[in-house]
Design an enzyme around this catalytic site. Structure first.
Site, mmCIF file in Angstrom:
data_model
loop_
_atom_site.group_PDB
_atom_site.id
_atom_site.type_symbol
_atom_site.label_atom_id
_atom_site.label_comp_id
_atom_site.label_asym_id
_atom_site.label_seq_id
_atom_site.Cartn_x
_atom_site.Cartn_y
_atom_site.Cartn_z
ATOM 1 N N HIS A 74 0.882 -0.857 0.124
ATOM 2 C CA HIS A 74 -0.026 0.267 0.212
ATOM 3 C C HIS A 74 1.027 1.171 0.167
ATOM 4 C CE1 HIS A 74 -2.936 -3.136 0.980
ATOM 5 N NE2 HIS A 74 -3.790 -1.646 0.857
ATOM 6 N N CYS A 116 18.683 -15.947 19.960
ATOM 7 C CA CYS A 116 17.740 -15.442 20.935
ATOM 8 C C CYS A 116 17.714 -17.683 22.036
ATOM 9 C CB CYS A 116 16.654 -15.326 20.441
ATOM 10 S SG CYS A 116 15.650 -14.561 21.845
#
Length: 391
Positions: free
Chosen positions: A124, A316
């Site tokens: 968009h 992580c």
């Protein structure tokens, strides 16, 4: 400001409820490739947050939307100087709807367009290009519902055959959705004068349900953008199946929060894969490593990569798998702080991730603490792979 010594500097035009991937993937990928990226939002300053939106195909007649990560702006809109930037990136999502009626934004976009500097706009985001008068006479694509606006603005509409479609016309690069990020980012790097070498690599991603959303897709699409062949697999799943992901964020609590992320589509099957077919391995974090670390086939696979000294990058909670595979003894590595116990008990030397975006390389192993460290995580992995972006 990121990477102040970079040879190229680009601007990322942000707004509340921009699409999560469409902001973070180009933001971190470009930094990993050596490009300085300033993320700005009208009415906000460096250190402020933009909310993001997770938009994806659903069983309904249009896409669904939910809350994504909080995106930290690293520069102030009112202080930017157009002349200091080599290119502009415009994410999609819902932010372009209101940014397209902001006169200051349109003036800025017009300057980039008129100067011939590269503009990469996705989904968009092309609403802003249309409002700025930058698509008249240009061939461009976008998310299909944006087509009528682009046609009304005088563009030559290119219907996207798939949601990965991208199109280049002069200095304007347009994409239909984040599905096309690899090609979209590659075109932008080329437009900035970049050359990619050493990308003839085959890389395996070890996935699982509720892996962290960014920690899978940012490195996955970044490596694809470099031209690497990347396969994502998950035990007991095959190509075309999906893994739900988790959005782990830091919102003032004593530990991270979790929201539902994008559904990630696997492009290869776990059963029957051969480690000899791959040059390197990536292990995302999130909650998936907790149960993948109990899977004997996963452990055997990780051991093969480590024993053959092929590059391995783990971030992580991914180091829970390395710990379970008993491949960290004598190594120096980091992880998310809560995983320190696993790392230390496995015989590794703990490297404090201070700040949280710190990453480290020890031999064939790259480790990171969390997704804010992706630029360094990916760039260090690129060194081991022998992949380079030159400007």
């Amino acid at each position: 400001m990121a990477n102040t010594k970079a040879q190229r500097r680009v601007l990322l035009l942000c707004g509340d409820y921009m699409e999560d991937y469409e902001a973070m993937v180009p933001f971190q990928a470009l930094q990993a490739f050596g490009v300085s990226v300033d993320a700005v939002c009208p009415g906000k300053k460096a250190g402020d947050i933009c909310r993001t939106a997770i938009q994806q195909r659903s069983v309904h007649q249009t896409y669904s939307e939910s809350r994504g990560h909080n995106f930290a702006i690293n520069a102030t809109f009112d202080e930017i100087e157009f002349t200091k930037y080599d290119g502009l990136v415009i994410p999609g999502g819902r932010a372009p709807e209101y940014l397209a009626v902001n006169a200051t934004v349109l003036d800025l976009v017009s300057k980039f367009s008129d100067s011939g500097k590269p503009i990469a706009s996705i989904c968009h985001g092309q609403l802003i290009l249309a409002a700025a008068g930058s698509v008249k006479g240009r061939k461009c694509t976008a998310y299909p519902s944006v087509g009528p606006v682009l046609i009304a603005a005088g563009a030559h509409w290119v219907e996207p055959e798939t949601m990965a479609a991208c199109f280049v016309d002069g200095n304007i690069i347009t994409g239909a959705s984040y599905k096309g990020h690899p090609e979209f980012i590659r075109h932008f790097v080329k437009a900035l004068g970049g050359t990619i070498t050493g990308s003839d690599k085959r890389i395996l991603f070890l996935c699982g349900d509720y892996m962290e959303d960014y920690e899978e897709t940012v490195p996955f699409q970044s490596l694809q953008a470099l031209g690497c062949h990347v396969d994502a697999v998950c035990p007991k799943k095959k190509a075309g199946d999906t893994c739900p992901t988790a959005v782990h964020d830091f919102e003032g609590d004593q530990t991270y929060t979790e929201k539902s992320g994008h559904d990630f589509t696997l492009n290869a099957s776990f059963e029957g894969l051969k480690t000899s077919s791959y040059d390197a391995l990536v292990i995302p974090g999130g909650r998936a490593p907790e149960y993948l670390a109990l899977n004997g086939s996963v452990i055997a696979l990780v051991k093969e990569f480590m024993e053959t000294k092929k590059p391995v990058a783990s971030i992580c909670h991914g180091q829970q798998i390395l710990s379970a595979a008993a491949v960290l003894k004598g190594r120096k590595c980091t992880a998310y702080p809560a995983v320190k116990l696993n790392v230390v008990l496995s015989g590794a030397t703990w490297l404090e991730p201070d700040p949280i975006d710190r990453c480290f390389t020890d031999g064939n192993l790259v480790t990171g603490a969390a997704w804010p460290g992706h630029p360094e995580f990916i760039s260090q992995f690129m060194v081991l792979l022998g992949v380079q972006v030159s400007f």
